[in-house]
Design a protein around this motif. Sequence first.
Motif, PDB file in Angstrom:
ATOM      1  N   GLU A 191       0.869  -1.174   0.000  1.00 42.88           N
ATOM      2  CA  GLU A 191       0.000   0.000   0.000  1.00 42.88           C
ATOM      3  C   GLU A 191       0.906   1.225   0.000  1.00 42.88           C
ATOM      4  N   VAL A 192       0.642   2.162  -0.899  1.00 44.32           N
ATOM      5  CA  VAL A 192       1.569   3.274  -1.149  1.00 44.32           C
ATOM      6  C   VAL A 192       0.845   4.614  -1.038  1.00 44.32           C
ATOM      7  N   LEU A 193       1.539   5.575  -0.461  1.00 44.90           N
ATOM      8  CA  LEU A 193       1.110   6.970  -0.427  1.00 44.90           C
ATOM      9  C   LEU A 193       2.227   7.815  -1.016  1.00 44.90           C
ATOM     10  N   ILE A 194       1.924   8.643  -2.001  1.00 45.70           N
ATOM     11  CA  ILE A 194       2.922   9.597  -2.497  1.00 45.70           C
ATOM     12  C   ILE A 194       3.065  10.701  -1.460  1.00 45.70           C
ATOM     13  N   ARG A 195       4.238  10.754  -0.846  1.00 46.52           N
ATOM     14  CA  ARG A 195       4.516  11.749   0.181  1.00 46.52           C
ATOM     15  C   ARG A 195       4.811  13.100  -0.458  1.00 46.52           C
ATOM     16  N   GLN A 196       5.595  13.079  -1.514  1.00 46.20           N
ATOM     17  CA  GLN A 196       5.902  14.303  -2.269  1.00 46.20           C
ATOM     18  C   GLN A 196       6.223  13.899  -3.693  1.00 46.20           C
ATOM     19  N   GLY A 197       5.487  14.440  -4.638  1.00 40.72           N
ATOM     20  CA  GLY A 197       5.711  14.124  -6.042  1.00 40.72           C
ATOM     21  C   GLY A 197       5.803  15.384  -6.874  1.00 40.72           C
ATOM     22  N   SER A 198       6.697  15.379  -7.847  1.00 38.40           N
ATOM     23  CA  SER A 198       6.866  16.557  -8.687  1.00 38.40           C
ATOM     24  C   SER A 198       7.256  16.151 -10.097  1.00 38.40           C
ATOM     25  N   VAL A 199       6.995  17.044 -11.024  1.00 36.62           N
ATOM     26  CA  VAL A 199       7.409  16.894 -12.417  1.00 36.62           C
ATOM     27  C   VAL A 199       8.059  18.190 -12.855  1.00 36.62           C
ATOM     28  N   ARG A 200       9.195  18.073 -13.534  1.00 36.07           N
ATOM     29  CA  ARG A 200       9.840  19.235 -14.146  1.00 36.07           C
ATOM     30  C   ARG A 200      10.349  18.818 -15.516  1.00 36.07           C
ATOM     31  N   THR A 201      10.657  19.774 -16.335  1.00 37.12           N
ATOM     32  CA  THR A 201      11.122  19.485 -17.689  1.00 37.12           C
ATOM     33  C   THR A 201      12.637  19.369 -17.713  1.00 37.12           C
TER      34      THR A 201
END
Length: 246
Positions: A191-201
């Motif tokens: 079971e997973v929780l995204i604690r901090q997720g980001s996208v950049r180029t």
Amino acid sequence: MDAAVAKGFADAGCAGGIVFFQGGRFEPFRYVMPAASADPRYAAWYSETYEPEGPVTIVRAAAIVGVRDGGPFLHCHGIWDTAEGHRAGHMLAPMTSVAQAAEVSGIGFRSATFQAMPDSETNFTLFEPVQKAGVGDGALLAKVRPNEDITLAVEEICSRHGITSARVHGIGSLNGVRFVDGTEVPSYATEVLIRQGSVRTVDGRPQARLDIDVVDMDGGIFSGELVRGDNPVCVTFELVIEAVAD
């Protein structure tokens, strides 16, 4: 818990989205963890239901808010502080009550939601993003299917929709977990929780970075940054991708 969140979303005119919990006291509090399935139709299942004694404080959790059987429904993963220490898993929101009020934050959608539907690939009833009438909300709801690497899937979704910078939120399950520091969680159901997720180029392409919390079938809790390209989804992964200015 589910009634309180549903009321907040309804009062804001939102059909679905995600809500984040931290703090507060809850009693009773019930949850399950990932477990092996005795039925070959399912890749994994749930453990027995746990009900810690006394009040429980949420360390960190997130719930996808959607609709099931015509009413509001929460799918919630997180970490909580019990009398026996930190525990983690899948909160059973209809069986969990608020003992001391806590403020929560979230992202709500007026023109889209998650709808629970039968899924022929997994034999579960799973949330699917669905569009409703109205204008766009400035963010995306998405679902990633089994065996897709979660980081690459986030990048593909952003590329397809022209998103160059984003915050990524969500919960789901992975088939084993591999972190960039070399730690591995061999449990095939988690079971997973995204604690901090980001996208950049980077070099003209979206590149995602996902820090997660995860609990395995033995109740072990792990946290860290996922290896890109080596973390396939087990059953499902539900996402809210929030585009931000570069």
